[in-house]
Motif scaffolding. Structure first.
Motif, PDB file in Angstrom:
ATOM      1  N   ARG A 397       0.835  -1.208   0.000  1.00 48.92           N
ATOM      2  CA  ARG A 397       0.000   0.000   0.000  1.00 48.92           C
ATOM      3  C   ARG A 397       0.863   1.248   0.000  1.00 48.92           C
ATOM      4  N   LEU A 398       0.363   2.292  -0.628  1.00 45.70           N
ATOM      5  CA  LEU A 398       0.919   3.636  -0.525  1.00 45.70           C
ATOM      6  C   LEU A 398      -0.019   4.445   0.355  1.00 45.70           C
ATOM      7  N   LEU A 399       0.493   4.966   1.474  1.00 43.97           N
ATOM      8  CA  LEU A 399      -0.322   5.661   2.459  1.00 43.97           C
ATOM      9  C   LEU A 399       0.005   7.150   2.452  1.00 43.97           C
ATOM     10  N   ASP A 400      -1.033   7.955   2.668  1.00 43.25           N
ATOM     11  CA  ASP A 400      -0.824   9.405   2.706  1.00 43.25           C
ATOM     12  C   ASP A 400      -0.310   9.819   4.087  1.00 43.25           C
ATOM     13  N   GLY A 401      -0.210  11.131   4.304  1.00 46.34           N
ATOM     14  CA  GLY A 401       0.361  11.644   5.546  1.00 46.34           C
ATOM     15  C   GLY A 401      -0.435  11.282   6.769  1.00 46.34           C
ATOM     16  N   GLU A 402      -1.719  10.950   6.624  1.00 50.65           N
ATOM     17  CA  GLU A 402      -2.556  10.582   7.757  1.00 50.65           C
ATOM     18  C   GLU A 402      -2.661   9.067   7.929  1.00 50.65           C
ATOM     19  N   GLY A 403      -1.902   8.338   7.123  1.00 50.09           N
ATOM     20  CA  GLY A 403      -1.907   6.891   7.243  1.00 50.09           C
ATOM     21  C   GLY A 403      -3.038   6.213   6.514  1.00 50.09           C
ATOM     22  N   ASN A 404      -3.750   6.947   5.654  1.00 49.66           N
ATOM     23  CA  ASN A 404      -4.845   6.366   4.888  1.00 49.66           C
ATOM     24  C   ASN A 404      -4.341   5.903   3.530  1.00 49.66           C
ATOM     25  N   ARG A 405      -4.926   4.824   3.053  1.00 51.26           N
ATOM     26  CA  ARG A 405      -4.574   4.343   1.718  1.00 51.26           C
ATOM     27  C   ARG A 405      -5.028   5.373   0.694  1.00 51.26           C
ATOM     28  N   SER A 406      -4.120   5.751  -0.177  1.00 49.20           N
ATOM     29  CA  SER A 406      -4.416   6.815  -1.132  1.00 49.20           C
ATOM     30  C   SER A 406      -5.056   6.249  -2.388  1.00 49.20           C
ATOM     31  N   ASP A 407      -6.195   6.813  -2.755  1.00 45.80           N
ATOM     32  CA  ASP A 407      -6.867   6.407  -3.981  1.00 45.80           C
ATOM     33  C   ASP A 407      -6.211   7.018  -5.213  1.00 45.80           C
ATOM     34  N   LYS A 408      -5.561   8.150  -5.027  1.00 48.79           N
ATOM     35  CA  LYS A 408      -4.878   8.814  -6.137  1.00 48.79           C
ATOM     36  C   LYS A 408      -3.402   8.957  -5.804  1.00 48.79           C
ATOM     37  N   ILE A 409      -2.555   8.571  -6.731  1.00 53.72           N
ATOM     38  CA  ILE A 409      -1.115   8.736  -6.579  1.00 53.72           C
ATOM     39  C   ILE A 409      -0.723   9.971  -7.393  1.00 53.72           C
ATOM     40  N   LEU A 410      -0.268  10.995  -6.690  1.00 55.98           N
ATOM     41  CA  LEU A 410       0.021  12.275  -7.319  1.00 55.98           C
ATOM     42  C   LEU A 410       1.489  12.368  -7.710  1.00 55.98           C
ATOM     43  N   CYS A 411       1.716  12.910  -8.871  1.00 55.45           N
ATOM     44  CA  CYS A 411       3.047  13.066  -9.431  1.00 55.45           C
ATOM     45  C   CYS A 411       3.983  13.756  -8.435  1.00 55.45           C
ATOM     46  N   LYS A 412       5.128  13.120  -8.130  1.00 53.47           N
ATOM     47  CA  LYS A 412       6.203  13.637  -7.293  1.00 53.47           C
ATOM     48  C   LYS A 412       5.829  13.809  -5.817  1.00 53.47           C
ATOM     49  N   PHE A 413       4.607  13.435  -5.411  1.00 50.68           N
ATOM     50  CA  PHE A 413       4.254  13.493  -3.997  1.00 50.68           C
ATOM     51  C   PHE A 413       4.974  12.373  -3.239  1.00 50.68           C
ATOM     52  N   THR A 414       5.202  12.583  -1.945  1.00 53.71           N
ATOM     53  CA  THR A 414       5.819  11.551  -1.117  1.00 53.71           C
ATOM     54  C   THR A 414       4.753  10.797  -0.335  1.00 53.71           C
ATOM     55  N   TYR A 415       4.965   9.494  -0.192  1.00 53.85           N
ATOM     56  CA  TYR A 415       4.026   8.610   0.492  1.00 53.85           C
ATOM     57  C   TYR A 415       4.809   7.702   1.441  1.00 53.85           C
ATOM     58  N   ARG A 416       4.052   6.970   2.257  1.00 54.34           N
ATOM     59  CA  ARG A 416       4.645   5.908   3.068  1.00 54.34           C
ATOM     60  C   ARG A 416       4.296   4.582   2.405  1.00 54.34           C
ATOM     61  N   LEU A 417       5.332   3.878   1.944  1.00 50.31           N
ATOM     62  CA  LEU A 417       5.136   2.577   1.308  1.00 50.31           C
ATOM     63  C   LEU A 417       5.125   1.507   2.386  1.00 50.31           C
ATOM     64  N   GLN A 418       4.099   0.678   2.388  1.00 50.76           N
ATOM     65  CA  GLN A 418       3.951  -0.355   3.415  1.00 50.76           C
ATOM     66  C   GLN A 418       3.716  -1.707   2.754  1.00 50.76           C
ATOM     67  N   TYR A 419       4.478  -2.703   3.190  1.00 47.57           N
ATOM     68  CA  TYR A 419       4.266  -4.077   2.718  1.00 47.57           C
ATOM     69  C   TYR A 419       4.615  -5.040   3.843  1.00 47.57           C
ATOM     70  N   SER A 420       4.021  -6.223   3.785  1.00 49.59           N
ATOM     71  CA  SER A 420       4.233  -7.246   4.814  1.00 49.59           C
ATOM     72  C   SER A 420       4.767  -8.514   4.165  1.00 49.59           C
ATOM     73  N   VAL A 421       5.747  -9.130   4.796  1.00 47.09           N
ATOM     74  CA  VAL A 421       6.357 -10.364   4.295  1.00 47.09           C
ATOM     75  C   VAL A 421       6.229 -11.432   5.368  1.00 47.09           C
ATOM     76  N   HIS A 422       5.705 -12.593   4.973  1.00 47.44           N
ATOM     77  CA  HIS A 422       5.505 -13.701   5.914  1.00 47.44           C
ATOM     78  C   HIS A 422       6.530 -14.792   5.641  1.00 47.44           C
ATOM     79  N   ASN A 423       7.046 -15.382   6.710  1.00 50.03           N
ATOM     80  CA  ASN A 423       7.933 -16.538   6.620  1.00 50.03           C
ATOM     81  C   ASN A 423       7.119 -17.779   6.955  1.00 50.03           C
ATOM     82  N   GLU A 424       6.738 -18.501   5.926  1.00 51.00           N
ATOM     83  CA  GLU A 424       5.958 -19.722   6.119  1.00 51.00           C
ATOM     84  C   GLU A 424       6.934 -20.899   6.174  1.00 51.00           C
ATOM     85  N   GLY A 425       7.312 -21.278   7.349  1.00 50.54           N
ATOM     86  CA  GLY A 425       8.259 -22.364   7.514  1.00 50.54           C
ATOM     87  C   GLY A 425       8.689 -22.475   8.953  1.00 50.54           C
ATOM     88  N   PHE A 426       9.780 -23.213   9.171  1.00 51.55           N
ATOM     89  CA  PHE A 426      10.227 -23.503  10.530  1.00 51.55           C
ATOM     90  C   PHE A 426      11.685 -23.109  10.746  1.00 51.55           C
TER      91      PHE A 426
END
Length: 516
Positions: A397-426
């Protein structure tokens, strides 16, 4: 699910009393018509198609009867799923159009290369010629050799529909792949389909058990204890009519409704959610009960979440069922001979391996608690891969300054990129990399490539990463972009599964005043 006298719950609980002999594990004679290492690729399109190879047993000096227990096929491409393995007896040779269907069994195929399919129920053959093969779906790509024109591979189909596999003459198109009519396909060789047979009838013990002279003895299961972490195999005749699929969990998981209706007096129901893999625990709690020569296990297949409604709890636990309910999973063919079942429950949830019995192509165990259920295969300790698998959980997800998912990605604006990675194993994974690339969809142009450290992730854990001040691109405004996320792009981590390391999001890059 019942044998002829006892319910399967009794059969599993009192296995040492009621199980018969272990069935044949592998034929000692491999039937093949192939020669050379050269391969040609053939594929199925239009409608499901029968591909079979014929083997003359008399000309090979094989004494009848024989027991046929496995078929292999050279696979170039298949998405994975169910195909029909078939065996025909041919008393007079020549065309198999009048051959008798001995066996039709639905089996699972995945992977490529030579795929060996152990038949759930071995077949006794008394005819001098046997035809074996597969009824293959569209999109299946298989290999043939380059041995030259041959009539030993037959094709069969009916345009636009199926045909009766028990009557090969009912196929509208049926004949050899030697270029002749009506098939009109010149293979230039023979399909890479082989069969494994053992002369005579009967059953043998599990692999690894031998007499002093090297022969394999017949060993009744009553001489054994039911192990944890090792699959037991039953030749007991069972009635699978009481096995039921869950409504939302596909075709590979079954449960015994009689356990609920009879033993549980109909006081509760069970339900299922499929593939909640991001919550797969990273611990096997009863590992001290498994054989000493098994260093670990890989979890395979779909992860199911089983939960109850009604009076389903025993009263002594918030998760223990008032009566155990037999569950059966159909594993992939490559895992069929070693798969066992495990369930996960508790707080935090941990896996517990169960005594597991294979009936044909189903591996079954008594599920004692609501929770997760899946199947496992033992590791030898010599694997080149870690007992771990990283994949992106959810959608980046790309999140705006308030932590909301942004519906519009604006040219040259800065966002918070968030992703989750799971380790499925032992096993914990080492430090690696996450690569983020942006592409312009219309032209395929790479707009940017950025890489970030991906820290070690403990087994069963999910790591959520936040990248601040992530700037949107400025090229191709008001057009569609695709952002692709790749775990470990340089393959520095040898994972159990390297095919699920990617995820992508599409977005429209909007104009902003910063684009000037």
């Amino acid at each position: 699910m019942r044998p002829r006298v006892y319910p399967i719950t009794i059969t599993l609980s009192l296995l040492v009393f009621f199980m018969g002999l272990l069935p044949v594990q592998a034929g000692d004679i491999t039937l093949t018509n192939n020669s050379g290492d050269g391969n040609s690729s053939w594929f199925i399109e239009g409608e499901s198609t029968l591909i079979i190879n014929g083997f003359d047993l008399n000309s090979r000096g094989i004494t009848l009867p024989v027991t046929l227990d496995a078929i292999s096929i050279g696979v170039e491409q298949f998405a994975g799923g169910t195909v029909d393995a078939v065996v025909y007896a041919d008393s007079d040779g020549g065309s198999p159009s009048n051959a008798t269907l001995l066996s039709r069994q639905s089996v699972q195929i995945s992977g490529t290369g030579t795929v060996r399919v152990a038949l759930p129920d071995p077949v006794t053959v008394n005819a001098p010629v046997v035809w074996v093969g597969f009824y293959l779906p569209t999109g299946f790509h298989f290999f043939g050799d380059n041995s030259g024109s041959s009539v030993l591979t037959y094709w069969g189909w009916t345009p636009g529909t199926t045909f009766d596999l028990s009557n090969l003459s009912s196929a509208q198109v049926f004949g050899p792949g030697d270029g002749s009519s009506p098939v009109n396909i010149s293979m230039g060789g023979v399909a890479r389909i082989t069969a494994e047979v053992t002369q005579g009838e009967g059953t043998v013990a599990a692999p690894g058990t031998t007499n002093a002279d090297g022969t394999v003895p017949v060993v009744p299961v009553s001489a054994r204890d039911v192990p944890i972490g090792v699959q037991m195999v039953s030749q007991e005749s069972v009635d699978t009519s009481v096995l039921t699929r869950y409504g939302y969990c596909g075709e590979l998981l079954f449960y015994d409704t009689e356990d609920i209706r009879v033993t549980g007096e109909g006081r509760f129901e069970l339900h299922c959610r499929a593939d909640v893999g991001a919550f797969s625990p990273g611990t096997i709690t009863n590992f001290d009960e498994v054989p000493e020569d098994v260093p670990s296990y890989n979890r395979r297949g779909v992860l199911y979440d089983i939960f109850g409604t009604g009076n389903f709890l025993s009263g002594s636990s918030s998760e223990e069922l008032v009566v155990p309910v037999t569950h059966c999973i159909r594993p992939e063919q490559a895992d069929l001979n070693s798969a066992i079942i495990g369930i996960a429950y508790g707080a935090p949830r941990e896996w517990r391996l169960l005594p597991s019995v294979r009936y044909g192509e189903l591996v079954c165990a008594e599920m004692t608690h609501q929770g997760f259920i899946s199947y496992f295969v033992p590791r030898s300790g010599d694997e080149a891969t870690l007992n771990a698998n990283l994949y992106i959980s959810g959608t980046p997800r790309l999140l705006d300054g308030e932590g909301n998912r942004s519906d519009k990605i604006l040219c040259k604006f800065t966002y918070r990129l968030q992703y989750s990675v799971h380790n499925e194993g032992f096993e914990e994974t080492p430090l690696t990399t996450m690569r983020v690339q942006d592409f312009h969809i219309r032209t395929g142009t790479t707009i940017f490539t950025r890489e970030f450290d991906l820290p070690p992730i403990p087994p069963g854990e999910t790591l959520t990463v936040n990248i601040t001040n992530f700037r949107a691109p400025s090229a191709y405004v008001n057009e569609s972009h695709r952002m692709v996320f790749t775990i470990d792009p340089y393959n520095t981590v040898s994972e159990a599964n390297e095919t699920d390391n990617d995820a992508a999001i599409d977005y429209l890059l909007d104009y902003s005043t910063q684009c000037k």
